[in-house]
Design a protein around this motif. Structure first.
Motif, PDB file in Angstrom:
ATOM      1  N   GLU A 208       1.824  -2.685   5.905  1.00 56.58           N
ATOM      2  CA  GLU A 208       1.299  -2.172   7.324  1.00 56.58           C
ATOM      3  C   GLU A 208       2.273  -3.250   8.244  1.00 56.58           C
ATOM      4  O   GLU A 208       2.631  -2.501   9.377  1.00 56.58           O
ATOM      5  CB  GLU A 208       0.088  -2.973   7.325  1.00 56.58           C
ATOM      6  N   HIS A 262      -1.774  -1.588  14.442  1.00 55.28           N
ATOM      7  CA  HIS A 262      -2.237  -1.904  12.958  1.00 55.28           C
ATOM      8  C   HIS A 262      -2.195  -0.356  12.211  1.00 55.28           C
ATOM      9  O   HIS A 262      -2.159   0.583  12.942  1.00 55.28           O
ATOM     10  CB  HIS A 262      -3.725  -2.195  12.727  1.00 55.28           C
ATOM     11  N   ASP A 264      -4.064  -0.076   8.881  1.00 56.70           N
ATOM     12  CA  ASP A 264      -4.959  -0.604   7.768  1.00 56.70           C
ATOM     13  C   ASP A 264      -5.393   0.324   6.602  1.00 56.70           C
ATOM     14  O   ASP A 264      -4.561   1.350   6.368  1.00 56.70           O
ATOM     15  CB  ASP A 264      -6.176  -1.369   8.458  1.00 56.70           C
ATOM     16  N   LEU A 291     -12.903  -4.710   8.699  1.00 58.81           N
ATOM     17  CA  LEU A 291     -11.585  -4.954   9.365  1.00 58.81           C
ATOM     18  C   LEU A 291     -11.390  -6.124  10.042  1.00 58.81           C
ATOM     19  O   LEU A 291     -10.443  -6.855   9.980  1.00 58.81           O
ATOM     20  CB  LEU A 291     -10.978  -3.704  10.304  1.00 58.81           C
ATOM     21  N   HIS A 295      -8.767  -9.137   9.015  1.00 61.49           N
ATOM     22  CA  HIS A 295      -7.639  -9.789   9.909  1.00 61.49           C
ATOM     23  C   HIS A 295      -7.824 -11.247  10.151  1.00 61.49           C
ATOM     24  O   HIS A 295      -6.677 -11.841  10.155  1.00 61.49           O
ATOM     25  CB  HIS A 295      -7.579  -8.933  11.436  1.00 61.49           C
ATOM     26  N   GLU A 372      -5.382   1.108  15.557  1.00 63.11           N
ATOM     27  CA  GLU A 372      -5.273   1.772  14.430  1.00 63.11           C
ATOM     28  C   GLU A 372      -4.316   2.938  14.277  1.00 63.11           C
ATOM     29  O   GLU A 372      -5.184   3.850  14.651  1.00 63.11           O
ATOM     30  CB  GLU A 372      -6.455   1.734  13.335  1.00 63.11           C
TER      31      GLU A 372
END
Length: 418
Positions: A208, A262, A264, A291, A295, A372
């Motif tokens: 990522e 991000h 993820d 999530l 993080h 995301e």
């Protein structure tokens, strides 16, 4: 326009042997990707000698932060560049003329590269400036050197050294009296998630951290080329930045917008499509809560300060400030970005705008969102994230969304002034 900033890092290291062992185990090599956002040389570096003067021209694919220095024993004129790739450049290919006795490049540390011009006598910067082509984004740094006495050389060297780490004419300023939004370039902080000891999600050797850095560099380039945006990246290489450090970048540069990026992965593998998150004390759904928790846990692993552990009273005040001062602007930002992504017919999650208690969004004075871009746990999203054409489409959609947001904020300012 060239950018730059002062990066502050708060936090503590966690000296636990197994943490480092785990990080080393997870530090898998990332596949080669098109890092279109990285500035490179765009032609030949030229050195010219005039009567008692030297001129140097450095063409680049895009503008970067830069700074000048003078050093003695022997006298040297130095130019440092942020995020400039010198691959393929051979100093020996530039003929030495006039008072130039040597030319070399190297790593100056902290993400800076260095060009050194060794001189046969003391010379100082008579002129230095960066010109940017608004159509292509390409830039040329031109400098002119002229002779100085020993005393004047020492004085200029001291003055330039005193600006180390401070904003200069070639970097972002943080003056409080800057023009209103719409009357100047909009300042955007892009935050590529994870990095360094925290690779983020990993799937089939793709991290990522590498995906978000590539995307952030490309998006930064797209924004800068419009001439309407100044862009700062919280990280421009594979380094770890704590959550608090990322927020500090937004504050220290007086950002108009903070966008954390991000890609993820979720255990059930069902999440597909871009998803935008804004700050809330409770998550829209269980996936968002997971999530946010992960993080923050990753930030603790890397040694940063976990803001979710802040005293309840302080956290409550921050939340209230965020709602009162930036909540409406953040909501308009979310609507504009989601609308632009959908308008470009790019895949979004079935619930495209969600809320969660992401610590990185807890800046009380900067409209902040977490995007995301896609999910590494989704086969279709992984294919899209690896596709330069798809990334370009998403980046252009985000530019359009930010344009719409700025227009809406300017309209809101006009209403408040009535």
């Amino acid at each position: 326009m060239a950018q730059g900033w002062r990066r502050l890092r708060a936090g503590f290291l966690v000296p636990v042997a197994f943490v480092w062992a785990l990080c080393m185990a997870l530090a898998l090599p990332a596949p080669a990707q098109d890092l279109g956002g990285l500035a490179r040389l765009d032609g030949a570096v030229t050195l010219e000698a005039g009567w008692r003067s030297l001129s140097l021209s450095i063409p680049m694919t895009q503008a970067v932060p830069w700074r000048t220095r003078l050093m003695s024993d022997p006298p040297r004129a130095i130019v440092d560049f942020r995020t400039l790739d010198w691959t393929g450049f051979e100093p020996a290919s530039v003929p030495l003329l006039g008072d130039a006795t040597a030319l070399r490049v190297g790593n100056a540390g902290g993400g800076w590269s260095r060009l050194v011009i060794e001189l046969s006598r003391p010379m100082g910067f008579a002129q230095a400036g960066l010109a940017t082509d608004q159509e292509t984004g390409a830039a040329v740094l031109s400098i002119a050197l002229s002779p100085l006495s020993d005393t004047s050389f020492a004085a200029q060297a001291s003055a330039l050294a005193a600006t180390d780490g401070e904003p200069g004419p070639n970097v972002l300023r943080t003056a409080t009296d800057r023009l209103a939004l719409g009357q100047r370039p909009t300042r955007v902080v892009l935050d590529p998630g994870h990095g360094g000891v925290d690779p983020g999600a990993i799937h089939e050797g793709v991290t990522e951290a590498s995906i978000t850095l590539t995307f952030a560099r490309e998006l930064a380039e797209a924004l800068r080329r419009t001439g309407r945006y100044e862009v700062v990246l919280t990280r421009d290489n594979d380094t770890f930045i704590s959550l608090e450090g990322r927020i500090t970048v937004a504050h220290s540069t007086q950002a108009d917008v903070f966008l954390s990026l991000h890609a993820d992965a979720l255990e059930d593998g069902q999440a597909v499509g871009a998803t935008l998150y804004t700050l809330a004390q409770s998550a829209t759904d269980a996936a968002g809560a997971a999530l946010a928790e992960r993080h923050d846990r990753d930030d603790m692993l890397g040694g940063g300060v976990d803001l979710t552990g802040t005293d309840d009273a302080v956290a409550s005040v921050l939340m209230d400030l965020a709602r009162a001062e930036t909540g409406p602007a953040t909501d308009r930002l979310a609507r504009a970005l989601v609308g632009a992504i959908r308008g470009a017919e790019l895949r979004m999650h079935r619930h495209p705008w969600q809320q969660a208690a992401f610590s990185v969004l807890k800046s009380p004075s900067v409209p902040s969102a977490l995007l995301e871009i896609g999910f590494l746990s989704s086969d279709r999203d992984r294919e899209r994230l690896r596709d330069p054409a798809w990334r370009t489409s998403m980046e252009q959609a985000l530019v359009g969304g930010l344009d719409a947001w700025v227009e809406a904020e300017v309209a809101q300012q006009a209403l408040r002034l009535r």
